[in-house]
Motif scaffolding. Structure first.
Motif, short mmCIF file in Angstrom:
data_model
loop_
_atom_site.label_atom_id
_atom_site.label_comp_id
_atom_site.label_asym_id
_atom_site.label_seq_id
_atom_site.Cartn_x
_atom_site.Cartn_y
_atom_site.Cartn_z
N ALA A 125 -15.42 18.55 -60.46
CA ALA A 125 -15.09 17.32 -59.89
C ALA A 125 -13.83 17.20 -59.57
O ALA A 125 -12.78 17.76 -60.22
N PRO A 126 -13.46 16.19 -58.60
CA PRO A 126 -12.14 16.13 -58.05
C PRO A 126 -11.20 15.13 -58.95
O PRO A 126 -11.78 14.52 -60.08
N TYR A 127 -9.99 15.22 -58.99
CA TYR A 127 -9.06 14.62 -59.77
C TYR A 127 -9.59 12.97 -59.94
O TYR A 127 -10.01 12.28 -58.82
N PRO A 128 -9.64 12.27 -60.98
CA PRO A 128 -8.93 12.45 -62.13
C PRO A 128 -9.64 13.37 -63.24
O PRO A 128 -9.12 13.57 -64.32
N SER A 129 -10.65 14.14 -62.72
CA SER A 129 -11.51 14.90 -63.90
C SER A 129 -10.58 16.30 -63.65
O SER A 129 -10.04 16.72 -62.63
N PHE A 130 -10.48 16.77 -64.86
CA PHE A 130 -9.74 18.13 -65.24
C PHE A 130 -10.91 19.08 -65.84
O PHE A 130 -10.54 19.79 -66.61
N GLU A 131 -12.24 18.74 -65.32
CA GLU A 131 -13.06 19.62 -66.03
C GLU A 131 -12.88 21.21 -65.75
O GLU A 131 -12.95 22.03 -66.55
N LEU A 132 -12.73 21.66 -64.50
CA LEU A 132 -12.30 23.20 -64.12
C LEU A 132 -10.98 23.17 -63.64
O LEU A 132 -10.75 22.77 -62.37
N THR A 133 -10.22 23.86 -64.54
CA THR A 133 -8.76 23.98 -64.09
C THR A 133 -8.32 25.44 -64.20
O THR A 133 -8.95 26.19 -64.89
N HIS A 134 -7.48 25.71 -63.70
CA HIS A 134 -6.55 27.17 -64.09
C HIS A 134 -5.04 26.70 -63.72
O HIS A 134 -4.65 26.29 -63.18
N ASP A 135 -4.32 27.65 -64.79
CA ASP A 135 -3.00 27.58 -64.78
C ASP A 135 -2.42 29.03 -64.35
O ASP A 135 -2.72 29.89 -65.10
N TYR A 136 -1.77 29.08 -63.33
CA TYR A 136 -1.05 30.28 -63.06
C TYR A 136 0.14 30.56 -63.99
O TYR A 136 1.08 29.33 -64.20
N ARG A 137 0.35 31.74 -64.50
CA ARG A 137 1.57 31.98 -65.20
C ARG A 137 2.78 32.79 -64.68
O ARG A 137 3.66 32.78 -65.48
N ALA A 138 2.52 32.98 -63.40
CA ALA A 138 3.78 33.67 -62.82
C ALA A 138 3.51 33.36 -61.52
O ALA A 138 2.48 33.19 -60.36
N PRO A 139 4.71 33.42 -60.48
CA PRO A 139 4.85 33.24 -59.09
C PRO A 139 4.05 34.31 -58.44
O PRO A 139 3.85 35.44 -58.73
N GLY A 140 3.66 33.84 -57.18
CA GLY A 140 3.01 34.89 -56.28
C GLY A 140 2.13 34.50 -55.37
O GLY A 140 1.76 33.20 -55.42
N ALA A 141 1.43 35.44 -54.65
CA ALA A 141 0.51 34.86 -53.36
C ALA A 141 -0.84 34.73 -54.11
O ALA A 141 -1.06 35.66 -55.18
N ALA A 142 -1.51 33.83 -53.70
CA ALA A 142 -2.82 33.78 -54.49
C ALA A 142 -4.08 33.21 -53.54
O ALA A 142 -3.69 32.55 -52.67
N THR A 143 -5.21 33.51 -53.89
CA THR A 143 -6.43 33.26 -53.12
C THR A 143 -7.59 32.62 -53.96
O THR A 143 -7.87 33.50 -54.88
N VAL A 144 -8.14 31.39 -53.84
CA VAL A 144 -9.14 31.11 -54.71
C VAL A 144 -10.38 31.53 -54.13
O VAL A 144 -10.69 31.08 -52.88
N THR A 145 -11.56 32.24 -54.56
CA THR A 145 -12.67 32.33 -54.04
C THR A 145 -13.73 31.91 -54.99
O THR A 145 -13.85 31.99 -56.25
N LEU A 146 -14.82 31.26 -54.58
CA LEU A 146 -16.19 30.90 -55.06
C LEU A 146 -17.23 31.69 -54.66
O LEU A 146 -17.58 31.73 -53.31
N THR A 147 -17.79 32.17 -55.71
CA THR A 147 -19.20 32.95 -55.62
C THR A 147 -20.24 32.17 -56.03
O THR A 147 -20.04 31.73 -57.31
N THR A 148 -21.15 31.87 -55.45
CA THR A 148 -22.20 31.10 -55.95
C THR A 148 -23.64 31.74 -56.12
O THR A 148 -24.01 32.58 -55.31
#
Length: 281
Positions: free
Chosen positions: A212-235
């Motif tokens: 769910a969107p903010y203010p929910s924090f049900e599904l989150t991820h913290d990146y630990r280092a700088p760099g390029a990233a892409t989020v992919t969803l597989t259902t």
């Protein structure tokens, strides 16, 4: 559920002594999916049934009847012609709440002026469900299933190191299809079974929740280092199907799953650094 057996001693006919070959499906790895002889024979019966040939021109005939008369070489009263000798006691299958379908008998001749062969049992007693087409994982995966939309927050721009990135997708998603298989009309419903989020840094999160969107924090991820990233969803999708010719209108589970994938736009993971100043410009 309850299903009425096909009417006994109802003569159904068709032309042509040889039926066209029944298509063989293949799974995603190229392995053949073998259809039962009973289903293939029932398909032949259906094709001949649809031809509507005049009686005097028929080269093949079918009839539903319990069995050959155990006291003679003839079918039960109402059907003319010889039959193959019975093979002993016929056990009726257990079909739950359904009535088993009576055996299907078949005879042929080489021309309209030729003698008929003996009646031969083409299909024995059978449960009605066994005469419906199997809708396989390969059939399910051949459908064009639209992936649910994937979202992140912040929705645009850079993502900060060590700050939670929120991800979520559409809740209560369902995809409906109308298709056909071996001449049967079929309804299919696909629903999400599992979601896998790939965050592009070697980390994945698998869940049954769409988030769910903010203010929910049900599904989150913290990146630990700088760099390029892409989020992919597989259902991963599970499915059910319903065959038009099933009087019960029963929804049946599909054995297997289908998969869809969608990727968000690439972004940069950045690190903000603080600097002490003396307050002067």
């Amino acid at each position: 559920m309850r299903r009425t057996a096909l009417t006994a001693l109802t003569l159904v006919t068709a032309l042509v002594a040889a039926s066209p070959a029944l298509a063989i499906q293949q799974d995603t790895d190229g392995d053949q999916i073998t259809l039962s002889d009973t289903f293939k024979r029932h398909q032949e019966y259906r094709r001949y049934q649809a031809l509507g040939v005049a009686p005097e021109q028929r080269l093949i005939e079918f009839v539903h009847a319990p069995l050959c008369n155990v006291d003679s070489r003839f079918l039960e009263p109402g059907i003319d012609g010889n039959c193959e000798p019975p093979n002993g006691t016929v056990n009726l299958p257990g079909c739950g709440d359904d009535e088993p379908v009576e055996p299907l008998w078949r005879r042929t001749r080489t021309s309209p002026d030729a003698e008929w062969t003996r009646w031969d049992q083409y299909i024995g007693w059978i449960c009605p469900d066994d005469l419906l087409p199997p809708f396989t994982e390969q059939d399910f995966r051949s459908l064009t299933i639209a992936s649910p939309e994937a979202h992140r927050q912040p929705a645009t721009g850079d993502v900060l190191v060590n700050k939670p990135l929120i991800v979520y997708t559409e809740p209560d998603v369902e995809r409906r299809f109308r298709t056909s298989l071996f001449g049967y009309g079929i309804d299919v419903v696909a629903t999400p079974l599992e979601y896998t989020w790939d965050f592009g840094d070697g980390t994945e999160l698998t869940t049954t929740s769409p988030g769910a969107p903010y203010p929910s924090f049900e599904l989150t991820h913290d990146y630990r280092a700088p760099g390029a990233a892409t989020v992919t969803l597989t259902t991963s999708w599970e499915g059910q199907y319903r065959v038009d010719e099933d009087p019960d209108g029963e929804w049946r589970d599909i054995d297997g799953t289908a998969v869809t994938t969608v990727a968000l736009d690439p972004f940069e993971v950045v690190e903000l650094r603080t600097r002490l100043t003396d307050g002067r410009r």
